[in-house]
Design a protein around this motif. Structure first.
Motif, mmCIF file in Angstrom:
data_model
loop_
_atom_site.group_PDB
_atom_site.id
_atom_site.type_symbol
_atom_site.label_atom_id
_atom_site.label_comp_id
_atom_site.label_asym_id
_atom_site.label_seq_id
_atom_site.Cartn_x
_atom_site.Cartn_y
_atom_site.Cartn_z
ATOM 1 N N HIS A 11 0.874 -1.267 -0.061
ATOM 2 C CA HIS A 11 -0.101 -0.108 0.034
ATOM 3 C C HIS A 11 0.828 1.352 -0.125
ATOM 4 C CE1 HIS A 11 -4.021 -1.669 0.267
ATOM 5 N NE2 HIS A 11 -3.546 -2.298 1.106
ATOM 6 N N GLY A 12 2.100 1.216 -0.228
ATOM 7 C CA GLY A 12 3.227 2.363 -0.099
ATOM 8 C C GLY A 12 3.515 2.653 1.160
ATOM 9 N N PHE A 13 3.467 2.039 2.199
ATOM 10 C CA PHE A 13 3.860 2.356 3.448
ATOM 11 C C PHE A 13 5.213 1.585 3.825
ATOM 12 C CE2 PHE A 13 4.284 2.158 8.098
ATOM 13 C CZ PHE A 13 4.105 3.498 8.594
ATOM 14 N N ALA A 14 6.148 2.143 3.505
ATOM 15 C CA ALA A 14 7.733 1.557 3.393
ATOM 16 C C ALA A 14 8.211 1.713 4.781
ATOM 17 C CB ALA A 14 8.429 2.069 2.633
ATOM 18 N N ASP A 15 8.022 2.578 5.832
ATOM 19 C CA ASP A 15 8.712 2.426 7.225
ATOM 20 C C ASP A 15 8.349 1.337 8.083
ATOM 21 O OD1 ASP A 15 10.488 3.310 9.066
ATOM 22 O OD2 ASP A 15 9.546 5.425 9.391
ATOM 23 N N LYS B 12 -3.478 -8.954 5.469
ATOM 24 C CA LYS B 12 -3.963 -7.758 4.842
ATOM 25 C C LYS B 12 -5.057 -6.977 5.759
ATOM 26 C CE LYS B 12 -7.488 -7.300 1.126
ATOM 27 N NZ LYS B 12 -8.206 -8.076 -0.092
ATOM 28 N N LEU B 13 -5.970 -7.687 6.355
ATOM 29 C CA LEU B 13 -6.662 -7.000 7.424
ATOM 30 C C LEU B 13 -6.139 -6.032 8.436
ATOM 31 C CD1 LEU B 13 -9.750 -6.711 8.375
ATOM 32 C CD2 LEU B 13 -9.231 -8.574 9.796
ATOM 33 N N LEU B 14 -4.939 -6.587 8.802
ATOM 34 C CA LEU B 14 -4.201 -5.825 9.799
ATOM 35 C C LEU B 14 -3.860 -4.471 9.238
ATOM 36 C CD1 LEU B 14 -2.264 -6.673 12.874
ATOM 37 C CD2 LEU B 14 -0.945 -5.174 11.200
ATOM 38 N N ALA B 15 -2.952 -4.646 8.072
ATOM 39 C CA ALA B 15 -2.604 -3.491 7.231
ATOM 40 C C ALA B 15 -3.751 -2.508 7.078
ATOM 41 C CB ALA B 15 -1.619 -4.035 5.975
ATOM 42 N N GLU B 16 -4.702 -3.048 6.511
ATOM 43 C CA GLU B 16 -5.744 -2.156 6.098
ATOM 44 C C GLU B 16 -6.287 -1.193 7.305
ATOM 45 O OE1 GLU B 16 -7.752 -4.543 2.311
ATOM 46 O OE2 GLU B 16 -8.956 -4.469 4.323
ATOM 47 N N GLN B 17 -6.234 -1.946 8.515
ATOM 48 C CA GLN B 17 -7.024 -1.245 9.677
ATOM 49 C C GLN B 17 -5.890 -0.104 10.142
ATOM 50 O OE1 GLN B 17 -8.793 -3.587 13.097
ATOM 51 N NE2 GLN B 17 -8.187 -5.241 11.788
ATOM 52 N N LEU B 18 -4.378 -0.533 10.010
ATOM 53 C CA LEU B 18 -3.577 0.378 10.517
ATOM 54 C C LEU B 18 -3.321 1.519 9.533
ATOM 55 C CD1 LEU B 18 -0.322 -1.810 11.241
ATOM 56 C CD2 LEU B 18 -1.301 0.142 12.470
ATOM 57 N N LEU B 19 -3.938 1.289 8.097
ATOM 58 C CA LEU B 19 -3.760 2.329 7.385
ATOM 59 C C LEU B 19 -5.143 3.284 7.179
ATOM 60 C CD1 LEU B 19 -1.268 0.744 4.606
ATOM 61 C CD2 LEU B 19 -0.756 2.273 6.323
ATOM 62 N N GLY B 20 -6.127 2.621 7.870
ATOM 63 C CA GLY B 20 -7.332 3.233 7.913
ATOM 64 C C GLY B 20 -8.053 2.902 6.509
ATOM 65 N N LEU B 21 -7.735 1.831 5.886
ATOM 66 C CA LEU B 21 -8.647 1.378 4.740
ATOM 67 C C LEU B 21 -9.429 0.431 5.189
ATOM 68 C CD1 LEU B 21 -5.128 1.255 2.509
ATOM 69 C CD2 LEU B 21 -6.800 3.218 2.677
ATOM 70 N N SER B 22 -10.153 -0.081 4.135
ATOM 71 C CA SER B 22 -11.124 -1.175 4.186
ATOM 72 C C SER B 22 -11.610 -1.675 3.077
ATOM 73 C CB SER B 22 -12.247 -0.645 5.193
ATOM 74 O OG SER B 22 -13.596 -1.601 5.192
ATOM 75 N N SER B 23 -11.477 -2.986 2.779
ATOM 76 C CA SER B 23 -11.846 -3.644 1.583
ATOM 77 C C SER B 23 -13.190 -4.380 1.864
ATOM 78 C CB SER B 23 -10.950 -4.584 1.091
ATOM 79 O OG SER B 23 -10.621 -5.519 2.217
ATOM 80 N N GLY B 24 -13.581 -4.437 3.200
ATOM 81 C CA GLY B 24 -14.927 -4.780 3.577
ATOM 82 C C GLY B 24 -15.062 -6.536 3.800
ATOM 83 N N PHE B 25 -13.760 -7.185 3.311
ATOM 84 C CA PHE B 25 -14.171 -8.741 3.067
ATOM 85 C C PHE B 25 -13.935 -9.316 4.450
ATOM 86 C CE2 PHE B 25 -9.482 -8.385 4.286
ATOM 87 C CZ PHE B 25 -9.010 -9.816 4.537
ATOM 88 N N VAL B 26 -13.762 -8.909 5.615
ATOM 89 C CA VAL B 26 -13.996 -9.391 6.960
ATOM 90 C C VAL B 26 -14.520 -8.459 7.893
ATOM 91 C CG1 VAL B 26 -12.737 -10.429 8.902
ATOM 92 C CG2 VAL B 26 -12.582 -11.381 6.653
ATOM 93 N N ASP B 27 -15.190 -8.527 8.872
ATOM 94 C CA ASP B 27 -15.670 -7.398 9.795
ATOM 95 C C ASP B 27 -14.531 -7.515 10.859
ATOM 96 O OD1 ASP B 27 -16.702 -5.923 11.838
ATOM 97 O OD2 ASP B 27 -18.315 -7.378 12.262
#
Length: 393
Positions: free
Chosen positions: A25-29, A346-361
């Motif tokens: 997702h482009g977060f490299a640090d 994927k789920l943890l990365a999305e939460q950390l970055l404030g994203l959501s694909s909605g595939f899991v609650d």
């Protein structure tokens, strides 16, 4: 999260998945720290038999598995869709497969009931002569956890993540209710966010800042036979085979059969340097003997190697993914099987970055769902799942 640094503790398949998805997702640090040397996996990842069953009685677990298979299939040495057979040894179990077919259809997972003869033709030697039929899930399969983990590490590194090996994390560092880093033998590594992806060692590290991780480590037997003449010659491919009524599963590893069983009392594990333990003959050998009597090819095969591996149980069989409520900046990616590790990352990365694909609650997997539980309550709820977890995974 601009200007923020994420430290992931643990470079097994879960930690590698977290790093891969963050950097994708482009977060490299991102810095991943592991106690082992690069190229070795003494933890649970390295001991996993590599079975991946997507169909689950829990829809979110099924979604995590589907997402994981999609990720693994794109990696070198990744997913091999050999299929899975769930063998019924009673008419009641055969009838129960109708529910699995319906569940699979709702999730887009093909599953169908076949005859015992058809099952035997798909997996010669692994289907009991007295079978009543089987559930066949053609899209399930196997994965090489070591190869996939290495591929995810390469991907994350190529997208900017850093890895530090031979660096055991001794404790977490906290200040004013927020995690500020991790302590190594040679000092403290600063972090804005720390993700624990160390499997059975998660509770120990979290306890250094007063956090209880609701997991119970348990021991589990798996065995490999000597090479079989039936498997020599051309490379043989056959499905994973499971016996849900007997909590037994088996597959082929090249020219050997591998099999495991949950048909014994759960054995809570003390923490050690690795996820492997001395094999418990008195507890495990009778269960392996019952498994060998059930599976035709195992009845006459000699067992060459026995493994006692440790994995973690949670009170509801679901992984722990997300922030802990007690300490800000501390996140968990714990209690996950190889089957779900890709989706967990994927789920943890999305939460950390404030994203959501909605595939899991995310709320269903949040560590906060067990807030206030005592260690005794966690153990009493988790241990009875030891045999039942087989049916879900």
């Amino acid at each position: 999260m601009a200007g923020q640094r994420v430290v992931v503790v643990g470079a097994g398949i879960v930690g590698a998945s977290v790093a891969h998805h963050l950097t994708e997702h482009g977060f490299a640090d991102v810095l991943v720290i592991d106690a082992r040397s690069e190229g070795t996996l003494p933890g649970s990842t390295g001991l996993a038999p590599g079975l991946v069953g997507r169909l689950s009685s829990d829809r979110d677990l099924a979604r995590l598995a589907l997402d994981s298979v999609e990720l693994y299939a794109r990696r070198s040495g990744g997913f091999d869709g050999v299929g899975c057979l769930e063998v019924a040894t009673s008419e009641a179990q055969l009838a129960a497969f109708a529910d699995d077919v319906r569940d699979g259809a709702a999730l887009g997972i093909e599953a169908r009931v076949i005859t015992a003869a058809e099952a035997g033709a798909l997996a010669p030697g692994l289907v009991d002569d007295a079978a009543h039929g089987a559930l066949f899930i053609p899209g399930d399969g196997t994965v090489d956890p070591v190869a996939v983990t290495a591929a995810l590490i390469d991907s994350a590194r190529g997208q900017g993540a850093q890895f530090r090996w031979n660096s055991p994390v001794r404790q977490l560092e906290e200040q004013n209710g927020r995690v500020i880093g991790v302590r190594l033998d040679n000092g403290v590594v600063r972090a804005d966010t720390v993700v624990l992806a160390v499997g059975i060692w998660g509770p120990m590290l979290a306890s250094t800042v007063g956090v209880q991780v609701p997991m119970v480590p348990v021991e589990h037997p798996y065995a490999f036979t000597t090479p079989s003449e039936d498997l020599t010659g051309e490379a043989i491919t056959m499905p994973i085979v499971r016996y849900p009524e007997h909590a037994v599963y088996c597959r082929i590893h090249g020219t050997r059969y591998g099999f495991g069983t949950y048909d014994h009392e759960p054995v809570p594990a003390a923490l050690g340097a690795t996820a492997g333990r001395r094999f418990r003959d008195k507890v495990f050998e009778p269960a392996l003997t019952r498994a060998r009597k059930l599976v035709p090819a195992l009845r006459t095969a000699d067992v060459e190697k026995r493994i006692n591996g440790v994995f973690a149980l949670t009170p509801d069989e679901l992984p722990l993914v997300g922030p802990v409520p007690e300490v800000r900046g501390l996140w968990l990616a714990e209690g996950s099987w190889v089957t779900h590790a890709g989706g967990v990352g994927k789920l943890l990365a999305e939460q950390l970055l404030g994203l959501s694909s909605g595939f899991v609650d995310p709320a269903r997997l949040a560590p906060a769902r067990f807030a206030g539980w005592s260690a005794d309550r966690v153990a009493k709820a988790a241990l009875p799942h030891y045999r039942g977890i087989y049916l879900t995974h």
